[in-house]
Design a protein around this motif. Structure first.
Motif, mmCIF file in Angstrom:
data_model
loop_
_atom_site.group_PDB
_atom_site.id
_atom_site.type_symbol
_atom_site.label_atom_id
_atom_site.label_comp_id
_atom_site.label_asym_id
_atom_site.label_seq_id
_atom_site.Cartn_x
_atom_site.Cartn_y
_atom_site.Cartn_z
ATOM 1 N N LEU A 155 0.828 -1.200 0.000
ATOM 2 C CA LEU A 155 0.000 0.000 0.000
ATOM 3 C C LEU A 155 0.866 1.254 0.000
ATOM 4 O O LEU A 155 0.649 2.172 -0.796
ATOM 5 C CB LEU A 155 -0.920 0.017 1.230
ATOM 6 N N ASN A 158 -1.426 -0.568 -10.383
ATOM 7 C CA ASN A 158 -2.846 -0.467 -10.071
ATOM 8 C C ASN A 158 -3.433 -1.776 -9.570
ATOM 9 O O ASN A 158 -4.514 -1.790 -8.982
ATOM 10 C CB ASN A 158 -3.634 -0.010 -11.308
ATOM 11 N N TYR A 159 -2.729 -2.866 -9.825
ATOM 12 C CA TYR A 159 -3.220 -4.164 -9.374
ATOM 13 C C TYR A 159 -2.582 -4.576 -8.049
ATOM 14 O O TYR A 159 -3.251 -5.172 -7.195
ATOM 15 C CB TYR A 159 -2.937 -5.230 -10.435
ATOM 16 N N PHE A 190 -4.065 -3.820 -4.638
ATOM 17 C CA PHE A 190 -5.117 -4.679 -4.116
ATOM 18 C C PHE A 190 -4.573 -5.707 -3.126
ATOM 19 O O PHE A 190 -5.339 -6.369 -2.432
ATOM 20 C CB PHE A 190 -5.845 -5.398 -5.258
ATOM 21 N N LYS A 224 -3.101 -4.981 -0.485
ATOM 22 C CA LYS A 224 -3.411 -4.477 0.852
ATOM 23 C C LYS A 224 -4.742 -5.018 1.349
ATOM 24 O O LYS A 224 -4.794 -5.654 2.416
ATOM 25 C CB LYS A 224 -3.393 -2.945 0.851
ATOM 26 N N PRO A 225 -5.868 -4.788 0.642
ATOM 27 C CA PRO A 225 -7.132 -5.357 1.138
ATOM 28 C C PRO A 225 -7.128 -6.886 1.173
ATOM 29 O O PRO A 225 -7.718 -7.488 2.080
ATOM 30 C CB PRO A 225 -8.184 -4.824 0.148
ATOM 31 N N SER A 283 -7.280 4.200 -7.408
ATOM 32 C CA SER A 283 -7.524 2.767 -7.512
ATOM 33 C C SER A 283 -8.594 2.357 -6.506
ATOM 34 O O SER A 283 -8.617 2.844 -5.369
ATOM 35 C CB SER A 283 -6.242 1.977 -7.250
ATOM 36 N N GLY A 314 -8.611 -0.249 -5.049
ATOM 37 C CA GLY A 314 -7.919 -0.982 -3.999
ATOM 38 C C GLY A 314 -7.860 -0.192 -2.701
ATOM 39 O O GLY A 314 -7.873 -0.769 -1.607
ATOM 40 N N ALA A 317 -11.244 -0.512 -1.064
ATOM 41 C CA ALA A 317 -11.361 -1.873 -0.528
ATOM 42 C C ALA A 317 -10.591 -2.012 0.782
ATOM 43 O O ALA A 317 -11.032 -2.722 1.699
ATOM 44 C CB ALA A 317 -10.846 -2.882 -1.552
ATOM 45 N N ALA A 318 -9.447 -1.329 0.885
ATOM 46 C CA ALA A 318 -8.648 -1.400 2.112
ATOM 47 C C ALA A 318 -9.419 -0.815 3.294
ATOM 48 O O ALA A 318 -9.400 -1.373 4.401
ATOM 49 C CB ALA A 318 -7.330 -0.656 1.921
#
Length: 207
Positions: free
Chosen positions: A54, A116-117, A120, A122-123, A172, A174, A177-178
């Protein structure tokens, strides 16, 4: 900057503040007890890896400063937990987790398009790291050793951060989502404390 952006930024920094102080009760509890009993090492190693991704990816991609601060604060906190496992349980291999930032740095340097992927992770780390902690609580049938102040701050930080992403969309999903996962982490452990009768109002000692 519009009033919505200002309000979103305030919520973002409030979320970071919650995440900054969330582990203080847990860290103080571990230090006073000279123990990490009740906590899952696997859980915190996975959390640490996610925090590194992150921080590095958010920094490179230019996410909101509060998101970058969120990642940096997490790194400091989880490394302190690694130190406690090193100090109180003599788990010496945790020292190698200091090399974790090499992974996101190498990935983003060699393949910038994957940034950008990888955020994700992190979450995803929050979800998969939470499973060992919940299993530990389930097997012990108690949340003793887990600070509810920490979990409450985790939930509040996630809530503020989530609202911020609705007002100031991140680069993002992501990031969003985090924050959602942070709410889930805190909320499920607070629910577990009530379920197992560990809530202070039910007569158990809580931290």
């Amino acid at each position: 900057m519009s009033s919505i952006d200002v309000f979103g930024s305030i919520l973002g920094y409030l979320a970071t503040l919650c995440f900054t102080i969330q582990y203080v009760p847990q860290l103080l509890s571990n230090y006073r007890r000279r123990s990490v009993e009740g906590l899952s090492l696997t859980c915190y190693v996975i959390k640490l890896i996610g925090a590194y991704f992150l921080f590095v990816v958010a920094l490179i991609s230019g996410e909101h400063p509060s998101v970058i601060c969120y990642g940096m604060v997490n790194l400091i906190q989880y490394n302190l937990f690694m130190f406690f496992w090193f100090r109180f349980r003599h788990v010496h291999w945790v020292a190698w987790t200091a090399l974790t930032p090499m992974a996101p740095l190498v990935l983003v340097y060699l393949w910038p398009e994957v940034g950008n992927y990888t955020i994700f992770l992190k979450p995803l780390s929050q979800v998969f790291s939470h499973i060992p902690q919940l299993m530990l609580v389930y097997k012990a049938k108690t949340t003793n050793g887990v600070s509810m102040k920490t979990q409450g701050l985790c939930f509040m930080g996630g809530l503020c951060g989530f609202i911020m992403t609705l007002l100031v969309p991140p680069k993002s999903f992501g990031v969003t989502a985090a924050y959602i996962c942070a709410m889930g982490q805190g909320g499920t452990l607070v629910a577990a404390r009530v379920y197992y009768g560990d809530h202070p109002r039910l007569g158990a000692r809580g931290v």
